[in-house]
Design a protein around this motif. Structure first.
Motif, PDB file in Angstrom:
ATOM      1  N   GLY A  24       0.784  -1.232   0.000  1.00 12.99           N
ATOM      2  CA  GLY A  24       0.000   0.000   0.000  1.00 12.99           C
ATOM      3  C   GLY A  24       0.814   1.279   0.000  1.00 12.99           C
ATOM      4  N   LEU A  25       2.148   1.163  -0.039  1.00 14.15           N
ATOM      5  CA  LEU A  25       2.962   2.373   0.031  1.00 14.15           C
ATOM      6  C   LEU A  25       2.603   3.380  -1.053  1.00 14.15           C
ATOM      7  CD1 LEU A  25       6.586   1.196   0.927  1.00 14.15           C
ATOM      8  CD2 LEU A  25       4.931   2.364   2.370  1.00 14.15           C
ATOM      9  N   GLU A  26       2.434   2.907  -2.287  1.00 16.69           N
ATOM     10  CA  GLU A  26       2.137   3.831  -3.371  1.00 16.69           C
ATOM     11  C   GLU A  26       0.704   4.335  -3.324  1.00 16.69           C
ATOM     12  OE1 GLU A  26       3.938   5.281  -5.403  1.00 16.69           O
ATOM     13  OE2 GLU A  26       5.729   4.132  -5.859  1.00 16.69           O
ATOM     14  N   SER A  27      -0.205   3.487  -2.829  1.00 15.31           N
ATOM     15  CA  SER A  27      -1.615   3.835  -2.928  1.00 15.31           C
ATOM     16  C   SER A  27      -2.230   4.302  -1.618  1.00 15.31           C
ATOM     17  CB  SER A  27      -2.411   2.605  -3.412  1.00 15.31           C
ATOM     18  OG  SER A  27      -2.273   1.534  -2.506  1.00 15.31           O
ATOM     19  N   GLN A  28      -1.481   4.232  -0.515  1.00 10.83           N
ATOM     20  CA  GLN A  28      -2.077   4.505   0.779  1.00 10.83           C
ATOM     21  C   GLN A  28      -2.643   5.919   0.888  1.00 10.83           C
ATOM     22  OE1 GLN A  28       0.535   4.876   4.258  1.00 10.83           O
ATOM     23  NE2 GLN A  28      -0.827   3.543   5.363  1.00 10.83           N
ATOM     24  N   GLN A  29      -1.943   6.882   0.313  1.00  2.23           N
ATOM     25  CA  GLN A  29      -2.374   8.273   0.477  1.00  2.23           C
ATOM     26  C   GLN A  29      -2.226   8.971  -0.866  1.00  2.23           C
ATOM     27  OE1 GLN A  29      -0.668  10.247   3.852  1.00  2.23           O
ATOM     28  NE2 GLN A  29      -0.884  12.251   2.932  1.00  2.23           N
ATOM     29  N   ARG A  30      -3.335   9.422  -1.415  1.00  6.27           N
ATOM     30  CA  ARG A  30      -3.316  10.130  -2.686  1.00  6.27           C
ATOM     31  C   ARG A  30      -3.878  11.533  -2.470  1.00  6.27           C
ATOM     32  NH1 ARG A  30      -6.071   5.242  -4.421  1.00  6.27           N
ATOM     33  NH2 ARG A  30      -4.723   3.877  -5.640  1.00  6.27           N
ATOM     34  N   SER A  31      -3.069  12.524  -2.693  1.00  4.59           N
ATOM     35  CA  SER A  31      -3.576  13.893  -2.519  1.00  4.59           C
ATOM     36  C   SER A  31      -4.534  14.215  -3.655  1.00  4.59           C
ATOM     37  CB  SER A  31      -2.416  14.900  -2.504  1.00  4.59           C
ATOM     38  OG  SER A  31      -1.872  15.053  -3.798  1.00  4.59           O
ATOM     39  N   TRP A  32      -5.620  14.928  -3.324  1.00  6.18           N
ATOM     40  CA  TRP A  32      -6.571  15.318  -4.352  1.00  6.18           C
ATOM     41  C   TRP A  32      -5.931  16.292  -5.339  1.00  6.18           C
ATOM     42  CZ3 TRP A  32     -10.171  12.191  -5.122  1.00  6.18           C
ATOM     43  CH2 TRP A  32     -10.840  11.557  -4.085  1.00  6.18           C
ATOM     44  N   ARG A  33      -4.991  17.104  -4.874  1.00  9.39           N
ATOM     45  CA  ARG A  33      -4.347  18.049  -5.782  1.00  9.39           C
ATOM     46  C   ARG A  33      -3.684  17.308  -6.942  1.00  9.39           C
ATOM     47  NH1 ARG A  33       0.689  19.422  -6.335  1.00  9.39           N
ATOM     48  NH2 ARG A  33       1.293  18.371  -4.397  1.00  9.39           N
ATOM     49  N   ARG A  34      -2.987  16.214  -6.630  1.00 13.61           N
ATOM     50  CA  ARG A  34      -2.328  15.450  -7.696  1.00 13.61           C
ATOM     51  C   ARG A  34      -3.348  14.677  -8.530  1.00 13.61           C
ATOM     52  NH1 ARG A  34       1.223  11.473  -6.840  1.00 13.61           N
ATOM     53  NH2 ARG A  34       0.604  10.998  -4.708  1.00 13.61           N
ATOM     54  N   GLN A  35      -4.352  14.099  -7.858  1.00 13.09           N
ATOM     55  CA  GLN A  35      -5.322  13.297  -8.592  1.00 13.09           C
ATOM     56  C   GLN A  35      -6.166  14.126  -9.556  1.00 13.09           C
ATOM     57  OE1 GLN A  35      -7.299   9.757  -6.866  1.00 13.09           O
ATOM     58  NE2 GLN A  35      -6.893  10.764  -4.926  1.00 13.09           N
ATOM     59  N   LEU A  36      -6.440  15.373  -9.172  1.00 13.37           N
ATOM     60  CA  LEU A  36      -7.339  16.209  -9.972  1.00 13.37           C
ATOM     61  C   LEU A  36      -6.586  17.186 -10.861  1.00 13.37           C
ATOM     62  CD1 LEU A  36     -10.017  16.972  -7.234  1.00 13.37           C
ATOM     63  CD2 LEU A  36     -10.109  15.233  -9.032  1.00 13.37           C
ATOM     64  N   ALA A  37      -5.307  16.923 -11.080  1.00 13.94           N
ATOM     65  CA  ALA A  37      -4.488  17.846 -11.868  1.00 13.94           C
ATOM     66  C   ALA A  37      -5.034  18.019 -13.286  1.00 13.94           C
ATOM     67  CB  ALA A  37      -3.049  17.350 -11.921  1.00 13.94           C
ATOM     68  N   THR A  38      -5.689  16.990 -13.815  1.00 16.33           N
ATOM     69  CA  THR A  38      -6.245  17.076 -15.170  1.00 16.33           C
ATOM     70  C   THR A  38      -7.774  17.055 -15.161  1.00 16.33           C
ATOM     71  OG1 THR A  38      -6.114  14.668 -15.453  1.00 16.33           O
ATOM     72  CG2 THR A  38      -4.221  15.970 -16.175  1.00 16.33           C
ATOM     73  N   GLY A  39      -8.377  17.175 -13.979  1.00 12.47           N
ATOM     74  CA  GLY A  39      -9.830  17.166 -13.887  1.00 12.47           C
ATOM     75  C   GLY A  39     -10.357  15.969 -13.120  1.00 12.47           C
ATOM     76  N   HIS A  40     -11.697  15.884 -13.043  1.00 10.54           N
ATOM     77  CA  HIS A  40     -12.343  14.852 -12.230  1.00 10.54           C
ATOM     78  C   HIS A  40     -12.582  13.541 -12.973  1.00 10.54           C
ATOM     79  CE1 HIS A  40     -13.131  18.198  -9.497  1.00 10.54           C
ATOM     80  NE2 HIS A  40     -13.525  17.329  -8.600  1.00 10.54           N
ATOM     81  N   ARG A  41     -12.561  13.554 -14.285  1.00  9.40           N
ATOM     82  CA  ARG A  41     -12.940  12.344 -15.006  1.00  9.40           C
ATOM     83  C   ARG A  41     -12.022  11.172 -14.680  1.00  9.40           C
ATOM     84  NH1 ARG A  41     -13.670  11.097 -21.525  1.00  9.40           N
ATOM     85  NH2 ARG A  41     -13.927   8.857 -21.219  1.00  9.40           N
ATOM     86  N   ALA A  42     -10.714  11.407 -14.626  1.00 10.32           N
ATOM     87  CA  ALA A  42      -9.779  10.309 -14.379  1.00 10.32           C
ATOM     88  C   ALA A  42     -10.077   9.610 -13.054  1.00 10.32           C
ATOM     89  CB  ALA A  42      -8.346  10.825 -14.393  1.00 10.32           C
ATOM     90  N   VAL A  43     -10.431  10.394 -12.034  1.00 11.65           N
ATOM     91  CA  VAL A  43     -10.767   9.807 -10.733  1.00 11.65           C
ATOM     92  C   VAL A  43     -12.035   8.974 -10.844  1.00 11.65           C
ATOM     93  CG1 VAL A  43     -11.440  10.324  -8.361  1.00 11.65           C
ATOM     94  CG2 VAL A  43      -9.618  11.643  -9.457  1.00 11.65           C
TER      95      VAL A  43
END
Length: 280
Positions: free
Chosen positions: A78-97
């Motif tokens: 879980g090291l890579e997936s344990q904590q995902r900042s919304w700033r990084r996840q939403l860098a290109t918008g909400h669709r990818a999430v």
């Protein structure tokens, strides 16, 4: 190295140190048992070095707690997936999430969820989802791809009608009254929620305002196949996979369910929220 990854590595180190101290060993004693340099034990415990699977197996064996190995391995995965900042996840918008969630739900058989502030995404109407996504984009100052994100969220709901899945969802009554959009949007959303009650793959429970609670309502969370818990905060999404975390969130869900109502009682509470809307 990303902050998210480092945070996970430090958390793993904290758990390794706990196991050592619970066994009554000093770092030098454990290093001697393992045949390692003392500095390696220190680096692992302080999150300065990433453990390998073999390191974790050896650590658990040296402390005579082989049953902890599985938990340590899940933390490593879980090291890579344990904590995902919304700033990084939403860098290109909400669709990818939203697309990621579609894939997540399709590979999951049983889901237990709880929401305290909004109707869950699985049950949202397009209008309700649109207002939430716009609010989130404005708050996080992320790119606007609202139409694509709404469509992706609606695709997620296709899993509700798959016969091999089970969705057990609890909602705090306050979420029914939170006006995240115009009253006509809220009315449509509440109608949608009522219509889902009774479907064979869906169990909806409402935790009423006046219920005798076993614990306070807490924040929302989702348990996927009893293997991982996803928790969203304002700025971060956490994925928790340790046996302790799974057991804790499972107990929270069970206790909330003891206070919830289902079936006709749930319909009445949703209907009461709808009747309170001023539809002009």
């Amino acid at each position: 190295m990303s902050t998210d990854y480092q945070s996970g590595r430090e958390a793993l180190g904290v758990r390794l140190r706990e196991l050592r101290t619970e066994a009554g060993l000093q770092g030098k004693d454990l290093a001697e048992r393992l045949g390692w340099q003392r500095s390696k034990v220190s680096r692992l415990e302080n999150g300065k070095q990433t453990a390998t699977a073999a390191d974790l197996e050896a650590w658990a064996a040296a402390l005579n707690v082989p049953g902890e190995a599985a938990d340590l391995h899940s933390r490593l995965r879980g090291l890579e997936s344990q904590q995902r900042s919304w700033r990084r996840q939403l860098a290109t918008g909400h669709r990818a999430v939203q697309d990621r969630y579609v894939a997540e739900y399709r590979r999951t058989t049983t889901i237990r969820g709880y929401e305290a502030t909004v109707v869950p995404g699985l049950f949202q109407t397009p209008g309700y989802a649109r207002h939430l996504l716009i609010m989130n984009a404005e708050l996080r100052q992320s790119p606007r791809d609202t139409d694509e994100a709404v469509n992706a969220r609606m695709r997620r709901q296709e899993v509700l009608y798959e016969s091999d899945k089970l969705f057990r969802v609890l909602i705090w009554e306050g979420a029914l009254h939170a006006l995240v959009g115009p009253t006509e949007v809220m009315a449509g959303q509440l109608d949608r929620l009522i219509g889902l009650i009774g479907l064979p793959q869906i169990e909806i429970g409402i935790v009423p305002f006046g219920a005798r609670l076993k614990l306070s309502p807490k924040h929302g969370f989702w348990i996927f196949d009893e293997q991982r818990v996803v928790v969203e905060t304002i700025n971060t999404e956490f994925t928790l996979e340790s046996t302790d975390d799974l057991a804790l969130y499972g107990r929270v869900w069970d206790r909330l369910r003891e206070s919830a109502v289902h079936g006709q009682q749930a319909r009445r509470l949703i209907g009461r929220a709808r009747a309170s809307l001023d539809l002009g």
